[in-house]
Design a protein around this motif. Sequence first.
Motif, mmCIF file in Angstrom:
data_model
loop_
_atom_site.group_PDB
_atom_site.id
_atom_site.type_symbol
_atom_site.label_atom_id
_atom_site.label_comp_id
_atom_site.label_asym_id
_atom_site.label_seq_id
_atom_site.Cartn_x
_atom_site.Cartn_y
_atom_site.Cartn_z
ATOM 1 N N CYS A 1 49.758 -18.106 26.837
ATOM 2 C CA CYS A 1 48.819 -19.235 26.824
ATOM 3 C C CYS A 1 49.345 -20.346 25.911
ATOM 4 O O CYS A 1 49.853 -20.076 24.838
ATOM 5 C CB CYS A 1 47.450 -18.751 26.348
ATOM 6 S SG CYS A 1 46.212 -20.045 26.266
ATOM 7 N N TYR A 2 49.206 -21.600 26.362
ATOM 8 C CA TYR A 2 49.649 -22.758 25.556
ATOM 9 C C TYR A 2 48.530 -23.271 24.650
ATOM 10 O O TYR A 2 48.710 -24.247 23.956
ATOM 11 C CB TYR A 2 50.088 -23.901 26.483
ATOM 12 C CG TYR A 2 51.338 -23.641 27.297
ATOM 13 C CD1 TYR A 2 52.349 -22.809 26.819
ATOM 14 C CD2 TYR A 2 51.508 -24.254 28.533
ATOM 15 C CE1 TYR A 2 53.493 -22.590 27.564
ATOM 16 C CE2 TYR A 2 52.657 -24.040 29.280
ATOM 17 C CZ TYR A 2 53.648 -23.201 28.796
ATOM 18 O OH TYR A 2 54.775 -22.987 29.535
ATOM 19 N N ALA B 1 41.208 -27.819 27.428
ATOM 20 C CA ALA B 1 41.793 -26.850 28.365
ATOM 21 C C ALA B 1 41.200 -26.961 29.777
ATOM 22 O O ALA B 1 39.985 -26.833 29.951
ATOM 23 C CB ALA B 1 41.583 -25.449 27.822
ATOM 24 N N PRO C 1 40.915 -20.709 25.871
ATOM 25 C CA PRO C 1 41.963 -20.571 24.842
ATOM 26 C C PRO C 1 41.415 -19.920 23.573
ATOM 27 O O PRO C 1 42.132 -19.174 22.899
ATOM 28 C CB PRO C 1 42.434 -22.008 24.596
ATOM 29 C CG PRO C 1 41.499 -22.904 25.320
ATOM 30 C CD PRO C 1 40.784 -22.091 26.345
ATOM 31 N N VAL D 1 47.513 -24.614 33.418
ATOM 32 C CA VAL D 1 48.703 -25.476 33.491
ATOM 33 C C VAL D 1 49.968 -24.672 33.790
ATOM 34 O O VAL D 1 50.978 -25.237 34.199
ATOM 35 C CB VAL D 1 48.904 -26.303 32.192
ATOM 36 C CG1 VAL D 1 47.743 -27.255 31.979
ATOM 37 C CG2 VAL D 1 49.090 -25.398 30.989
ATOM 38 N N ARG D 2 49.938 -23.362 33.594
ATOM 39 C CA ARG D 2 51.113 -22.539 33.903
ATOM 40 C C ARG D 2 51.179 -22.165 35.386
ATOM 41 O O ARG D 2 52.117 -21.491 35.819
ATOM 42 C CB ARG D 2 51.113 -21.279 33.034
ATOM 43 C CG ARG D 2 51.238 -21.616 31.554
ATOM 44 C CD ARG D 2 51.918 -20.547 30.777
ATOM 45 N NE ARG D 2 53.290 -20.325 31.202
ATOM 46 C CZ ARG D 2 54.198 -19.685 30.467
ATOM 47 N NH1 ARG D 2 53.866 -19.228 29.274
ATOM 48 N NH2 ARG D 2 55.416 -19.491 30.924
HETATM 49 S S1 SF4 Z 1 45.137 -23.817 31.031
HETATM 50 FE FE1 SF4 Z 1 46.324 -21.859 30.938
HETATM 51 S S2 SF4 Z 1 47.763 -22.213 29.275
HETATM 52 FE FE2 SF4 Z 1 46.174 -23.799 29.038
HETATM 53 S S3 SF4 Z 1 44.603 -22.910 27.663
HETATM 54 FE FE3 SF4 Z 1 43.998 -22.380 29.733
HETATM 55 S S4 SF4 Z 1 44.897 -20.332 30.071
HETATM 56 FE FE4 SF4 Z 1 45.977 -21.222 28.315
#
Ligand code: SF4
Length: 453
Positions: A46-47, A52, A65, A108-109
Amino acid sequence: MSNGKPAADDADIRPGRLGKDELASNFADMHPPLTPSEAIIDADRCYFCYDAPCTTACPTGIDIPGFIQKIRSGNLKGSAHTILRENIMGGMCARVCPTEVLCEEACVRNTHEDRPVRIGLLQRYATDAVFKNNTQLFKRAPDSGRTVAIVGGGPAGLSCAHRLAMLGHHVVVHEPKDKLGGLNEYGIAAYKTPDDFAAREVEYILGIGGIEVRTGTALGKHISLQELREQYDAVFLGFGLAGVNGLGLESEPLDGVANAVDYIAELRQSADKSKLPVGRRVLVIGGGMTAIDIAVQSKALGADEVTMVYRRGQEQMAASRYEQEFAQTRGVGVRTWLRPRTLIGLNGRVRAVEFESTRTPGETCTLDADVVFKAIGQKVAWERLAGTGELLELRDGRIAVDEDRKTSLGGVWAGGDCVYGGEDLTVSAVQDGKLAALSIHKTLSERFLVGGA
Ligand code: SF4
Ligand SMILES: Cc1cc2nc3c(=O)[nH]c(=O)nc-3n(C[C@H](O)[C@H](O)[C@H](O)COP(=O)(O)OP(=O)(O)OC[C@H]3O[C@@H](n4cnc5c(N)ncnc54)[C@H](O)[C@@H]3O)c2cc1C
Protein backbone atom coordinates in the motif's frame (compact mmCIF):
# COMPACT_ATOMS: atom_id res chain seq x y z
CA MET A 1 -42.90 -28.46 -9.01
CA SER A 2 -45.98 -26.83 -7.58
CA ASN A 3 -44.47 -25.85 -4.23
CA GLY A 4 -41.53 -24.01 -5.81
CA LYS A 5 -38.98 -26.72 -5.03
CA PRO A 6 -37.58 -29.38 -7.33
CA ALA A 7 -39.22 -32.74 -6.65
CA ALA A 8 -36.80 -35.43 -5.57
CA ASP A 9 -38.67 -38.30 -7.15
CA ASP A 10 -37.63 -37.76 -10.76
CA ALA A 11 -34.79 -39.70 -12.38
CA ASP A 12 -33.16 -36.47 -13.53
CA ILE A 13 -33.54 -34.60 -10.25
CA ARG A 14 -31.99 -36.34 -7.30
CA PRO A 15 -29.93 -35.73 -4.20
CA GLY A 16 -26.44 -37.07 -3.64
CA ARG A 17 -25.00 -36.45 -7.09
CA LEU A 18 -21.62 -35.91 -5.41
CA GLY A 19 -19.94 -37.47 -2.41
CA LYS A 20 -19.38 -35.57 0.84
CA ASP A 21 -15.69 -34.85 0.15
CA GLU A 22 -16.37 -33.41 -3.28
CA LEU A 23 -19.20 -31.26 -1.91
CA ALA A 24 -16.96 -30.01 0.90
CA SER A 25 -14.28 -29.04 -1.60
CA ASN A 26 -16.78 -27.36 -3.98
CA PHE A 27 -18.25 -25.28 -1.15
CA ALA A 28 -14.95 -24.45 0.54
CA ASP A 29 -14.10 -20.82 1.34
CA MET A 30 -13.90 -18.98 -2.01
CA HIS A 31 -11.09 -16.69 -0.83
CA PRO A 32 -9.22 -18.42 1.99
CA PRO A 33 -7.86 -16.01 4.62
CA LEU A 34 -4.35 -14.56 4.38
CA THR A 35 -1.61 -15.94 6.59
CA PRO A 36 0.16 -13.36 8.84
CA SER A 37 3.15 -13.17 6.49
CA GLU A 38 0.93 -12.79 3.40
CA ALA A 39 -0.98 -10.02 5.18
CA ILE A 40 2.21 -8.12 5.99
CA ILE A 41 3.50 -8.47 2.42
CA ASP A 42 0.21 -7.15 1.02
CA ALA A 43 -0.02 -4.35 3.60
CA ASP A 44 3.51 -3.31 2.57
CA ARG A 45 2.31 -2.88 -1.02
CA CYS A 46 0.00 0.00 0.00
CA TYR A 47 1.23 3.53 -0.86
CA PHE A 48 -0.92 5.08 1.91
CA CYS A 49 -2.28 7.56 -0.58
CA TYR A 50 -3.41 10.99 0.54
CA ASP A 51 -7.16 11.39 -0.29
CA ALA A 52 -7.10 7.64 -0.93
CA PRO A 53 -9.30 6.71 -3.93
CA CYS A 54 -10.02 3.31 -2.37
CA THR A 55 -11.72 5.03 0.60
CA THR A 56 -13.75 7.25 -1.73
CA ALA A 57 -14.87 4.13 -3.61
CA CYS A 58 -15.99 2.35 -0.42
CA PRO A 59 -19.74 2.97 0.10
CA THR A 60 -19.18 3.03 3.88
CA GLY A 61 -16.09 5.29 3.63
CA ILE A 62 -13.70 3.03 5.58
CA ASP A 63 -10.27 4.65 6.12
CA ILE A 64 -8.53 1.93 4.11
CA PRO A 65 -4.91 3.19 4.29
CA GLY A 66 -5.54 3.76 8.02
CA PHE A 67 -6.51 0.16 8.72
CA ILE A 68 -3.76 -1.21 6.47
CA GLN A 69 -1.18 0.88 8.34
CA LYS A 70 -2.37 -0.66 11.62
CA ILE A 71 -1.98 -4.17 10.19
CA ARG A 72 1.60 -3.25 9.29
CA SER A 73 2.33 -2.14 12.82
CA GLY A 74 0.76 -5.28 14.29
CA ASN A 75 -2.21 -3.42 15.83
CA LEU A 76 -4.96 -5.76 14.62
CA LYS A 77 -7.51 -4.63 17.19
CA GLY A 78 -7.02 -1.00 16.19
CA SER A 79 -7.26 -2.00 12.54
CA ALA A 80 -10.57 -3.82 13.14
CA HIS A 81 -11.86 -0.78 15.05
CA THR A 82 -11.06 1.50 12.09
CA ILE A 83 -13.08 -0.82 9.82
CA LEU A 84 -16.01 -1.61 12.09
CA ARG A 85 -16.65 1.94 13.28
CA GLU A 86 -17.68 2.75 9.70
CA ASN A 87 -19.10 -0.64 8.75
CA ILE A 88 -20.22 -2.97 11.53
CA MET A 89 -20.55 -5.73 8.91
CA GLY A 90 -16.94 -5.20 7.80
CA GLY A 91 -16.38 -8.94 8.33
CA MET A 92 -19.14 -9.98 5.93
CA CYS A 93 -18.31 -7.22 3.46
CA ALA A 94 -14.69 -8.46 3.38
CA ARG A 95 -16.13 -11.75 2.09
CA VAL A 96 -18.94 -10.62 -0.22
CA CYS A 97 -18.16 -7.11 -1.51
CA PRO A 98 -17.48 -6.98 -5.25
CA THR A 99 -14.14 -5.29 -4.44
CA GLU A 100 -13.14 -5.61 -8.11
CA VAL A 101 -15.62 -2.82 -8.93
CA LEU A 102 -15.24 -0.86 -5.66
CA CYS A 103 -12.07 -0.24 -3.58
CA GLU A 104 -9.72 -2.54 -5.50
CA GLU A 105 -10.79 -1.12 -8.85
CA ALA A 106 -9.96 2.37 -7.52
CA CYS A 107 -6.60 1.33 -6.00
CA VAL A 108 -3.76 3.25 -7.67
CA ARG A 109 -1.79 -0.02 -7.94
CA ASN A 110 -4.51 -1.46 -10.18
CA THR A 111 -2.72 -0.96 -13.52
CA HIS A 112 -1.97 -3.17 -16.53
CA GLU A 113 1.51 -3.94 -15.14
CA ASP A 114 0.54 -4.30 -11.48
CA ARG A 115 -2.35 -5.57 -9.35
CA PRO A 116 -4.36 -3.80 -6.63
CA VAL A 117 -3.66 -4.17 -2.93
CA ARG A 118 -5.88 -7.03 -1.76
CA ILE A 119 -8.05 -4.75 0.39
CA GLY A 120 -10.88 -7.26 0.88
CA LEU A 121 -8.59 -9.98 2.17
CA LEU A 122 -6.71 -7.52 4.41
CA GLN A 123 -10.03 -6.35 5.83
CA ARG A 124 -10.91 -9.94 6.58
CA TYR A 125 -7.52 -10.51 8.18
CA ALA A 126 -8.04 -7.54 10.50
CA THR A 127 -11.60 -8.38 11.51
CA ASP A 128 -11.45 -12.19 11.79
CA ALA A 129 -9.83 -12.22 15.22
CA VAL A 130 -12.42 -9.84 16.64
CA PHE A 131 -15.30 -12.05 15.54
CA LYS A 132 -13.54 -15.25 16.55
CA ASN A 133 -12.98 -14.03 20.10
CA ASN A 134 -16.17 -11.94 20.21
CA THR A 135 -14.09 -8.93 21.35
CA GLN A 136 -16.50 -6.02 21.83
CA LEU A 137 -14.89 -2.87 20.44
CA PHE A 138 -17.85 -0.56 21.00
CA LYS A 139 -19.66 0.59 24.12
CA ARG A 140 -23.18 1.92 24.54
CA ALA A 141 -23.69 5.56 25.47
CA PRO A 142 -25.83 6.16 28.60
CA ASP A 143 -29.49 5.21 28.08
CA SER A 144 -31.30 7.94 26.15
CA GLY A 145 -34.74 6.76 27.23
CA ARG A 146 -35.81 6.65 23.57
CA THR A 147 -36.96 3.54 21.71
CA VAL A 148 -36.71 2.89 17.97
CA ALA A 149 -38.46 0.16 15.94
CA ILE A 150 -36.51 -1.58 13.22
CA VAL A 151 -38.44 -3.54 10.60
CA GLY A 152 -36.26 -6.29 9.13
CA GLY A 153 -33.17 -7.91 10.61
CA GLY A 154 -31.02 -7.83 7.47
CA PRO A 155 -27.82 -5.80 6.94
CA ALA A 156 -29.71 -2.47 6.77
CA GLY A 157 -31.76 -3.12 9.90
CA LEU A 158 -28.87 -4.55 11.94
CA SER A 159 -26.49 -1.74 10.98
CA CYS A 160 -29.12 0.82 12.01
CA ALA A 161 -29.82 -1.09 15.23
CA HIS A 162 -26.14 -1.29 16.20
CA ARG A 163 -25.44 2.40 15.64
CA LEU A 164 -28.59 3.43 17.55
CA ALA A 165 -27.66 1.10 20.42
CA MET A 166 -24.17 2.65 20.48
CA LEU A 167 -25.78 6.06 20.76
CA GLY A 168 -27.78 4.91 23.81
CA HIS A 169 -31.19 4.25 22.30
CA HIS A 170 -33.21 1.11 22.96
CA VAL A 171 -33.93 -0.76 19.73
CA VAL A 172 -36.54 -3.39 18.91
CA VAL A 173 -35.93 -5.44 15.75
CA HIS A 174 -39.04 -6.99 14.17
CA GLU A 175 -38.19 -9.95 11.93
CA PRO A 176 -40.51 -12.65 10.51
CA LYS A 177 -37.86 -15.34 10.06
CA ASP A 178 -36.31 -17.47 12.83
CA LYS A 179 -32.84 -16.09 12.23
CA LEU A 180 -31.51 -12.56 11.79
CA GLY A 181 -29.11 -11.61 9.02
CA GLY A 182 -31.45 -11.27 6.03
CA LEU A 183 -29.77 -12.32 2.81
CA ASN A 184 -26.42 -12.70 4.62
CA GLU A 185 -28.04 -15.73 6.26
CA TYR A 186 -30.45 -16.83 3.52
CA GLY A 187 -29.05 -15.51 0.21
CA ILE A 188 -25.30 -15.00 -0.17
CA ALA A 189 -23.55 -17.92 -1.88
CA ALA A 190 -22.49 -20.62 0.60
CA TYR A 191 -18.81 -20.61 -0.53
CA LYS A 192 -18.54 -16.88 0.24
CA THR A 193 -19.52 -17.23 3.87
CA PRO A 194 -18.79 -20.71 5.24
CA ASP A 195 -18.58 -21.74 8.91
CA ASP A 196 -21.78 -19.97 9.91
CA PHE A 197 -20.06 -16.60 9.71
CA ALA A 198 -23.36 -14.71 9.15
CA ALA A 199 -24.73 -16.00 12.48
CA ARG A 200 -21.47 -15.22 14.32
CA GLU A 201 -21.55 -11.67 13.00
CA VAL A 202 -25.17 -11.20 14.14
CA GLU A 203 -24.16 -12.45 17.60
CA TYR A 204 -21.33 -9.91 17.66
CA ILE A 205 -23.66 -7.06 16.66
CA LEU A 206 -26.23 -7.97 19.32
CA GLY A 207 -23.40 -8.23 21.87
CA ILE A 208 -23.35 -4.46 22.29
CA GLY A 209 -26.63 -4.71 24.23
CA GLY A 210 -29.77 -2.59 24.04
CA ILE A 211 -31.11 -4.47 20.99
CA GLU A 212 -34.28 -6.47 21.58
CA VAL A 213 -35.16 -9.01 18.90
CA ARG A 214 -38.70 -10.11 18.06
CA THR A 215 -38.57 -12.91 15.51
CA GLY A 216 -41.81 -14.28 14.06
CA THR A 217 -43.03 -10.68 13.66
CA ALA A 218 -43.91 -9.34 10.20
CA LEU A 219 -44.94 -5.83 9.30
CA GLY A 220 -48.31 -6.09 7.56
CA LYS A 221 -49.25 -9.29 9.39
CA HIS A 222 -48.51 -8.85 13.10
CA ILE A 223 -47.91 -5.11 13.26
CA SER A 224 -48.75 -2.07 11.14
CA LEU A 225 -46.66 0.97 10.35
CA GLN A 226 -49.18 3.21 12.10
CA GLU A 227 -48.91 1.13 15.30
CA LEU A 228 -45.12 1.34 15.19
CA ARG A 229 -45.27 5.12 14.70
CA GLU A 230 -47.52 5.41 17.75
CA GLN A 231 -45.49 3.08 19.97
CA TYR A 232 -41.93 4.16 19.13
CA ASP A 233 -39.99 7.42 18.90
CA ALA A 234 -38.82 6.54 15.37
CA VAL A 235 -39.16 3.71 12.84
CA PHE A 236 -36.60 2.30 10.38
CA LEU A 237 -37.81 0.17 7.47
CA GLY A 238 -35.29 -2.35 6.12
CA PHE A 239 -37.53 -5.14 4.86
CA GLY A 240 -35.61 -5.79 1.63
CA LEU A 241 -37.14 -7.38 -1.44
CA ALA A 242 -39.30 -10.33 -0.46
CA GLY A 243 -41.10 -10.58 -3.83
CA VAL A 244 -39.75 -12.34 -6.92
CA ASN A 245 -40.34 -11.40 -10.57
CA GLY A 246 -42.02 -14.10 -12.67
CA LEU A 247 -41.33 -14.89 -16.34
CA GLY A 248 -44.84 -13.87 -17.28
CA LEU A 249 -45.45 -17.05 -19.31
CA GLU A 250 -48.69 -19.00 -19.23
CA SER A 251 -46.71 -22.22 -19.11
CA GLU A 252 -44.88 -21.17 -15.90
CA PRO A 253 -46.61 -23.34 -13.24
CA LEU A 254 -44.76 -26.58 -14.05
CA ASP A 255 -42.88 -28.84 -11.66
CA GLY A 256 -39.16 -28.19 -11.93
CA VAL A 257 -39.53 -24.40 -12.31
CA ALA A 258 -38.33 -22.61 -9.18
CA ASN A 259 -37.34 -19.22 -7.84
CA ALA A 260 -33.55 -19.10 -7.55
CA VAL A 261 -33.71 -17.25 -4.21
CA ASP A 262 -35.94 -19.95 -2.64
CA TYR A 263 -33.57 -22.73 -3.59
CA ILE A 264 -30.55 -20.70 -2.47
CA ALA A 265 -32.21 -20.12 0.93
CA GLU A 266 -32.83 -23.87 1.24
CA LEU A 267 -29.22 -24.58 0.32
CA ARG A 268 -27.89 -22.06 2.85
CA GLN A 269 -30.01 -23.60 5.63
CA SER A 270 -29.30 -27.24 4.79
CA ALA A 271 -27.08 -29.07 7.25
CA ASP A 272 -26.28 -31.75 4.66
CA LYS A 273 -25.94 -30.61 1.04
CA SER A 274 -25.91 -34.20 -0.20
CA LYS A 275 -29.65 -34.34 0.65
CA LEU A 276 -30.60 -31.47 -1.66
CA PRO A 277 -32.35 -32.48 -4.89
CA VAL A 278 -30.25 -31.45 -7.91
CA GLY A 279 -31.23 -31.45 -11.58
CA ARG A 280 -28.95 -33.02 -14.20
CA ARG A 281 -29.53 -30.22 -16.74
CA VAL A 282 -30.19 -26.85 -15.15
CA LEU A 283 -31.23 -23.67 -16.95
CA VAL A 284 -30.95 -20.34 -15.17
CA ILE A 285 -32.88 -17.39 -16.58
CA GLY A 286 -31.18 -14.08 -15.70
CA GLY A 287 -27.86 -12.25 -15.76
CA GLY A 288 -27.35 -10.82 -12.26
CA MET A 289 -25.63 -11.90 -9.06
CA THR A 290 -28.50 -14.23 -8.12
CA ALA A 291 -28.27 -15.97 -11.51
CA ILE A 292 -24.51 -16.45 -11.10
CA ASP A 293 -24.95 -17.78 -7.56
CA ILE A 294 -27.63 -20.33 -8.39
CA ALA A 295 -25.74 -21.45 -11.51
CA VAL A 296 -22.39 -21.92 -9.72
CA GLN A 297 -24.00 -23.61 -6.73
CA SER A 298 -26.04 -25.98 -8.94
CA LYS A 299 -22.79 -27.00 -10.60
CA ALA A 300 -21.09 -27.36 -7.21
CA LEU A 301 -23.92 -29.66 -6.12
CA GLY A 302 -23.22 -31.93 -9.08
CA ALA A 303 -25.48 -30.83 -11.95
CA ASP A 304 -24.01 -32.04 -15.27
CA GLU A 305 -24.94 -29.09 -17.41
CA VAL A 306 -25.73 -25.61 -16.12
CA THR A 307 -26.54 -22.83 -18.57
CA MET A 308 -27.34 -19.21 -17.80
CA VAL A 309 -29.59 -17.63 -20.41
CA TYR A 310 -29.77 -13.86 -20.65
CA ARG A 311 -31.92 -11.61 -22.84
CA ARG A 312 -29.13 -9.20 -23.74
CA GLY A 313 -25.33 -9.43 -24.20
CA GLN A 314 -22.65 -10.25 -21.62
CA GLU A 315 -21.69 -6.55 -21.45
CA GLN A 316 -25.16 -5.67 -20.20
CA MET A 317 -25.33 -8.33 -17.49
CA ALA A 318 -25.74 -6.94 -13.97
CA ALA A 319 -23.16 -9.47 -12.77
CA SER A 320 -19.64 -8.05 -13.01
CA ARG A 321 -17.15 -9.37 -15.58
CA TYR A 322 -15.26 -10.97 -12.68
CA GLU A 323 -18.37 -12.86 -11.53
CA GLN A 324 -19.13 -13.96 -15.09
CA GLU A 325 -15.62 -15.31 -15.51
CA PHE A 326 -15.85 -17.01 -12.11
CA ALA A 327 -19.04 -18.79 -13.20
CA GLN A 328 -17.44 -19.87 -16.46
CA THR A 329 -14.36 -21.26 -14.70
CA ARG A 330 -16.74 -23.25 -12.48
CA GLY A 331 -18.22 -24.88 -15.59
CA VAL A 332 -21.32 -22.73 -16.16
CA GLY A 333 -22.31 -22.11 -19.79
CA VAL A 334 -23.73 -18.75 -20.89
CA ARG A 335 -26.19 -18.06 -23.73
CA THR A 336 -27.06 -14.48 -24.57
CA TRP A 337 -29.68 -12.52 -26.56
CA LEU A 338 -32.37 -15.10 -25.79
CA ARG A 339 -35.66 -14.73 -23.96
CA PRO A 340 -37.90 -17.63 -22.86
CA ARG A 341 -41.03 -18.04 -24.98
CA THR A 342 -42.55 -21.31 -23.77
CA LEU A 343 -41.77 -23.78 -21.01
CA ILE A 344 -42.24 -27.23 -22.46
CA GLY A 345 -43.56 -29.82 -20.02
CA LEU A 346 -44.32 -33.53 -19.91
CA ASN A 347 -46.73 -34.90 -17.30
CA GLY A 348 -46.71 -31.54 -15.53
CA ARG A 349 -42.92 -31.40 -15.26
CA VAL A 350 -40.63 -29.08 -17.21
CA ARG A 351 -38.57 -30.81 -19.91
CA ALA A 352 -37.26 -27.96 -22.04
CA VAL A 353 -37.54 -24.25 -22.71
CA GLU A 354 -38.15 -22.68 -26.07
CA PHE A 355 -36.30 -19.37 -26.43
CA GLU A 356 -36.62 -16.62 -29.01
CA SER A 357 -33.79 -14.45 -30.19
CA THR A 358 -33.95 -10.84 -28.99
CA ARG A 359 -31.77 -9.81 -31.94
CA THR A 360 -33.15 -11.79 -34.87
CA PRO A 361 -36.97 -11.68 -34.86
CA GLY A 362 -38.60 -15.06 -35.39
CA GLU A 363 -35.45 -17.11 -34.64
CA THR A 364 -35.98 -19.68 -31.88
CA CYS A 365 -34.07 -22.47 -30.16
CA THR A 366 -34.95 -25.10 -27.58
CA LEU A 367 -32.78 -26.11 -24.62
CA ASP A 368 -33.49 -29.24 -22.58
CA ALA A 369 -33.87 -28.84 -18.82
CA ASP A 370 -34.72 -30.84 -15.73
CA VAL A 371 -34.83 -27.73 -13.60
CA VAL A 372 -35.37 -24.08 -14.56
CA PHE A 373 -34.41 -21.37 -12.10
CA LYS A 374 -35.92 -17.91 -12.40
CA ALA A 375 -33.41 -15.23 -11.44
CA ILE A 376 -34.77 -12.12 -13.12
CA GLY A 377 -34.95 -9.86 -10.12
CA GLN A 378 -36.65 -9.28 -6.81
CA LYS A 379 -39.12 -6.59 -5.76
CA VAL A 380 -40.77 -5.26 -2.62
CA ALA A 381 -43.68 -7.54 -1.67
CA TRP A 382 -46.12 -4.66 -1.13
CA GLU A 383 -49.07 -7.06 -1.28
CA ARG A 384 -47.88 -8.56 2.04
CA LEU A 385 -47.31 -5.20 3.72
CA ALA A 386 -50.99 -4.30 4.29
CA GLY A 387 -51.21 -0.78 2.91
CA THR A 388 -47.71 0.31 4.03
CA GLY A 389 -46.88 1.36 0.47
CA GLU A 390 -49.84 3.75 0.38
CA LEU A 391 -48.45 5.73 3.33
CA LEU A 392 -45.07 6.30 1.69
CA GLU A 393 -43.84 8.06 -1.41
CA LEU A 394 -42.49 5.41 -3.79
CA ARG A 395 -40.27 5.49 -6.86
CA ASP A 396 -40.24 2.57 -9.25
CA GLY A 397 -41.90 0.40 -6.61
CA ARG A 398 -39.32 1.16 -3.89
CA ILE A 399 -39.37 3.69 -1.03
CA ALA A 400 -38.21 7.22 -1.88
CA VAL A 401 -35.72 8.58 0.69
CA ASP A 402 -33.57 11.70 1.02
CA GLU A 403 -29.80 11.69 1.65
CA ASP A 404 -30.41 11.05 5.38
CA ARG A 405 -32.64 8.06 4.46
CA LYS A 406 -35.77 9.89 5.67
CA THR A 407 -38.98 8.81 3.96
CA SER A 408 -41.87 11.12 3.09
CA LEU A 409 -43.62 10.02 6.32
CA GLY A 410 -42.71 11.80 9.55
CA GLY A 411 -40.67 9.71 12.01
CA VAL A 412 -39.98 6.97 9.42
CA TRP A 413 -36.59 6.23 7.84
CA ALA A 414 -35.71 3.44 5.39
CA GLY A 415 -32.68 1.82 3.80
CA GLY A 416 -31.19 -1.16 2.01
CA ASP A 417 -32.72 -2.95 -0.95
CA CYS A 418 -36.26 -1.64 -0.27
CA VAL A 419 -35.28 1.97 -1.08
CA TYR A 420 -34.97 3.54 -4.50
CA GLY A 421 -31.57 4.40 -5.93
CA GLY A 422 -29.34 1.93 -4.05
CA GLU A 423 -26.78 -0.55 -5.30
CA ASP A 424 -28.47 -3.71 -3.96
CA LEU A 425 -25.28 -4.71 -2.16
CA THR A 426 -24.68 -5.66 1.48
CA VAL A 427 -22.27 -2.75 1.93
CA SER A 428 -24.81 -0.18 0.66
CA ALA A 429 -27.48 -1.56 2.99
CA VAL A 430 -25.05 -1.22 5.93
CA GLN A 431 -24.30 2.39 4.95
CA ASP A 432 -28.02 3.20 4.66
CA GLY A 433 -28.65 1.78 8.13
CA LYS A 434 -25.78 3.81 9.57
CA LEU A 435 -26.85 7.07 7.92
CA ALA A 436 -30.45 6.56 9.03
CA ALA A 437 -29.32 5.89 12.62
CA LEU A 438 -27.26 9.09 12.69
CA SER A 439 -30.20 11.06 11.32
CA ILE A 440 -32.63 9.44 13.79
CA HIS A 441 -30.24 10.29 16.63
CA LYS A 442 -29.99 13.91 15.49
CA THR A 443 -33.77 14.21 15.24
CA LEU A 444 -34.37 12.62 18.64
CA SER A 445 -31.65 14.74 20.25
CA GLU A 446 -33.20 17.92 18.90
CA ARG A 447 -36.69 16.83 19.89
CA PHE A 448 -36.07 15.40 23.34
CA LEU A 449 -32.64 16.31 24.68
CA VAL A 450 -31.66 19.67 23.24
CA GLY A 451 -35.27 20.87 23.34
CA GLY A 452 -35.62 19.35 26.82
CA ALA A 453 -39.12 17.94 26.20
S1 SF4 B 1 -5.49 3.29 -3.36
FE1 SF4 B 1 -4.35 1.32 -3.06
S2 SF4 B 1 -2.28 2.00 -2.61
FE2 SF4 B 1 -3.58 3.82 -2.31
S3 SF4 B 1 -4.19 3.80 -0.12
FE3 SF4 B 1 -5.75 2.66 -1.22
S4 SF4 B 1 -5.07 0.51 -1.08
FE4 SF4 B 1 -3.28 1.77 -0.60
C1 LIG C 1 -28.80 -14.61 -4.10
C2 LIG C 1 -28.20 -13.30 -3.69
C3 LIG C 1 -26.82 -13.18 -3.61
C4 LIG C 1 -26.26 -11.97 -3.23
N1 LIG C 1 -24.90 -11.89 -3.15
C5 LIG C 1 -24.34 -10.72 -2.79
C6 LIG C 1 -22.93 -10.61 -2.70
O1 LIG C 1 -22.19 -11.55 -2.98
N2 LIG C 1 -22.40 -9.42 -2.31
C7 LIG C 1 -23.19 -8.34 -1.98
O2 LIG C 1 -22.67 -7.28 -1.59
N3 LIG C 1 -24.54 -8.41 -2.07
C8 LIG C 1 -25.13 -9.58 -2.45
N4 LIG C 1 -26.48 -9.66 -2.55
C9 LIG C 1 -27.30 -8.47 -2.20
C10 LIG C 1 -27.39 -8.30 -0.68
O3 LIG C 1 -27.62 -9.54 -0.08
C11 LIG C 1 -28.50 -7.30 -0.34
O4 LIG C 1 -28.24 -6.09 -1.03
C12 LIG C 1 -28.59 -7.02 1.16
O5 LIG C 1 -28.82 -8.20 1.89
C13 LIG C 1 -29.70 -6.01 1.43
O6 LIG C 1 -29.89 -5.87 2.80
P1 LIG C 1 -31.33 -5.46 3.37
O7 LIG C 1 -31.17 -5.40 4.85
O8 LIG C 1 -31.83 -4.27 2.67
O9 LIG C 1 -32.31 -6.64 2.93
P2 LIG C 1 -32.34 -8.19 3.30
O10 LIG C 1 -30.99 -8.76 3.44
O11 LIG C 1 -33.25 -8.80 2.30
O12 LIG C 1 -33.03 -8.22 4.73
C14 LIG C 1 -34.39 -7.84 4.87
C15 LIG C 1 -34.93 -8.44 6.14
O13 LIG C 1 -36.28 -7.98 6.31
C16 LIG C 1 -37.10 -9.08 6.66
N5 LIG C 1 -38.48 -8.80 6.26
C17 LIG C 1 -39.04 -9.05 5.05
N6 LIG C 1 -40.35 -8.72 5.10
C18 LIG C 1 -40.60 -8.24 6.35
C19 LIG C 1 -41.77 -7.77 7.01
N7 LIG C 1 -42.95 -7.73 6.39
N8 LIG C 1 -41.67 -7.37 8.31
C20 LIG C 1 -40.46 -7.42 8.96
N9 LIG C 1 -39.33 -7.86 8.37
C21 LIG C 1 -39.40 -8.27 7.08
C22 LIG C 1 -36.48 -10.24 5.93
O14 LIG C 1 -36.86 -11.49 6.49
C23 LIG C 1 -35.00 -9.96 6.10
O15 LIG C 1 -34.47 -10.48 7.29
C24 LIG C 1 -27.09 -10.86 -2.93
C25 LIG C 1 -28.48 -10.98 -3.03
C26 LIG C 1 -29.03 -12.18 -3.41
C27 LIG C 1 -30.53 -12.29 -3.54
